[in-house]
Structure formats: C-alpha cells, structure tokens
Design an enzyme around this catalytic site. Sequence first.
Site, PDB file in Angstrom:
ATOM      1  CD  GLU A 116      31.410  73.149  69.842  1.00 53.75           C
ATOM      2  OE1 GLU A 116      32.480  74.221  70.621  1.00 53.75           O
ATOM      3  OE2 GLU A 116      30.298  73.640  69.870  1.00 53.75           O
ATOM      4  CG  HIS A 139      28.167  69.935  74.277  1.00 58.01           C
ATOM      5  ND1 HIS A 139      28.103  70.541  74.737  1.00 58.01           N
ATOM      6  CD2 HIS A 139      28.135  70.074  73.272  1.00 58.01           C
ATOM      7  CE1 HIS A 139      27.618  72.132  74.599  1.00 58.01           C
ATOM      8  NE2 HIS A 139      27.460  71.342  72.900  1.00 58.01           N
ATOM      9  CG  HIS A 141      22.663  70.803  72.360  1.00 55.37           C
ATOM     10  ND1 HIS A 141      22.167  70.642  71.572  1.00 55.37           N
ATOM     11  CD2 HIS A 141      24.314  71.354  72.793  1.00 55.37           C
ATOM     12  CE1 HIS A 141      23.291  70.608  70.824  1.00 55.37           C
ATOM     13  NE2 HIS A 141      24.515  71.225  71.782  1.00 55.37           N
ATOM     14  CD  GLU A 169      20.258  61.924  97.371  1.00 56.33           C
ATOM     15  OE1 GLU A 169      21.186  61.521  95.926  1.00 56.33           O
ATOM     16  OE2 GLU A 169      20.071  61.372  98.436  1.00 56.33           O
ATOM     17  CG  HIS A 210      25.068  76.394  72.721  1.00 57.87           C
ATOM     18  ND1 HIS A 210      25.951  75.934  71.697  1.00 57.87           N
ATOM     19  CD2 HIS A 210      25.138  73.913  72.847  1.00 57.87           C
ATOM     20  CE1 HIS A 210      26.606  75.047  71.063  1.00 57.87           C
ATOM     21  NE2 HIS A 210      26.466  73.550  71.408  1.00 57.87           N
TER      22      HIS A 210
END
Length: 270
Positions: A116, A139, A141, A169, A210
């Site tokens: 990525e 990134h 999951h 919040e 994803h």
Amino acid sequence: MKNILDMKEMVELIRTLTNMYAHGWDERNGGNVSMMLDEKTLKDYLDLGKVLRTIPTGFEAKELEGKYFLVTGTGKYFKNVQYAPEENLGIVRLVDGGKNAELLWGYEGGGKFTSEFPAHMMSHVARLGVDPENRIVMHCHPSNLLAMTYVHDLDEKSFTRTLWQMCTECIVVFPDGVNVLPWMLCGTNEIGEATAEKMKTARLVVWSQHGIYGAGKDLDETFGLIETAEKAAEIYMKIAHLPRVNTITDDEMHQLEKRFGIKGREGYLD
Ligand code: 2HA
Ligand code: ZN
C-alpha cells in the site's frame, strides 16, 4: 553513530505496531504504517550516503523528493516486528520525483515496503497540503468499522453522523468526520489516488469491506483517532439491531462544538 533501534521514533513505532496487533486490528500481514522522518534526526543514526538498494515505487510524488520514511514491510506481520525490526521495517528516501526509493536501513532478507505504499505516499502529500505537521499515515483492519460497512449506508455524511452519535467525544476527536471509499482493489495506484483525494477533507478514510486509513502528526494522535472511530463503530454494531430510544441530538453536538472550540464538518449538522 547512535543505534537506530534506540531512536525515539523507532521505539514508538514498534510499540504502536505491537499495540495495534494486540487490538486485533492487524491479523496476519494486515495493516501498514508509514512515518515521515527528519533528516536531522536520522543523520545521527545512519550514514545517509550509504544506499543499500534502490527500489522502484511505480508512481510519482514530486512533493516527496528527498523525504525519509520509516515504513512497514510487505507481507510482514505486526506481531513479529518487536522481535525483528530490521526484517519487518525499512527506512527509505524518495528520489527521482518519488519514482524510486533508496533503502537506507531494514527490509533485511530482501523485503520491501508495504504493497500500500502508493496510498501511503499519496496520502502524505495530501495531508501535508492541509497540515504541514502531518507525519503519520496508518492503515489497519478494525473489526467493527469493517462490519459497519456491510450494514450501514456508505454516504459520508450519514456514516459520519452515525459515528458522532455513538460516543459524546467523537465529534471532538474527528470534527472533519470520516470519508468513505467504496470497495476497490487494494495495493494499486488507483486506490492510492482515491484515498489521497479523500484525505484532503478528513483525517480518516474508510475502505469499505477492507479497513481504515488515519493520518496525524504523531503515532499517539493517529492511533487515538482510529481507536475512537472503532469504539464508536463497536457501539453501533451493539445497538444497530435494537430500537433506538435515545441519541445525541444536533443541538447537543453544537454544545460540544462550543465547549471544545471545534467545528463539525460544514453541512453535517442541522
Ligand atoms: O496486507 O492491509 O491492504 C496489508 C494490507 C493491505
Ligand atoms: Zn489492508
């Protein structure tokens, strides 16, 4: 030269990756993190003239010419990073307008940066354009955010409003809300460009079915951002099938805006 494994940024990244794994956000080789490093910090730890390998990136990012990044390796497991950082992480310098990455440390045994990498580098460019202090792209999951993309509509305003309503919040932590991409093929320049475009207006970008991308000035802030959104998604997944008797109203959101000196995304509140 000082030992690179003692560099504050390295220590913090390894702790954060270990914590992300412990949170269940990074099964197997899931997830990737990149951190922009300052040359003046790095030069105490590495001979910056010594390039181990040059790795083509497959994209251009002129804005990142000469910039340094500490990045997780492709196919590597977050759970293993603390035991072998030099195999699972690497430090690269972008050159040739971003078309090549010079490896200065890490990826031992022939590895390279995350698949990525395009989404990371393009997101760095996008966030630096909004906030020159941005250093991190993360990134992962997280289960509840992922689950939510199966049962909630993917309209960004609606998705954001639902998350804001799940914990008081949330609007304070991510006033810009959450942008959402439909399912797209991961690891491509296309998803990288789409993510970067979404990063221009929010620090969180959901990849439907994803995972999520977060950006911020340091690891704590970026981790906390994803942690807060994931907490909200968890509440949603606990209550989505039950009658909603109470909620946080828009009037109450406006009280939060005043109290915390933030402003929810334009047009998202009545
Ligand atoms: O395999 O999370 O998106 C790492 C990933 C790809
Ligand atoms: Zn992923």
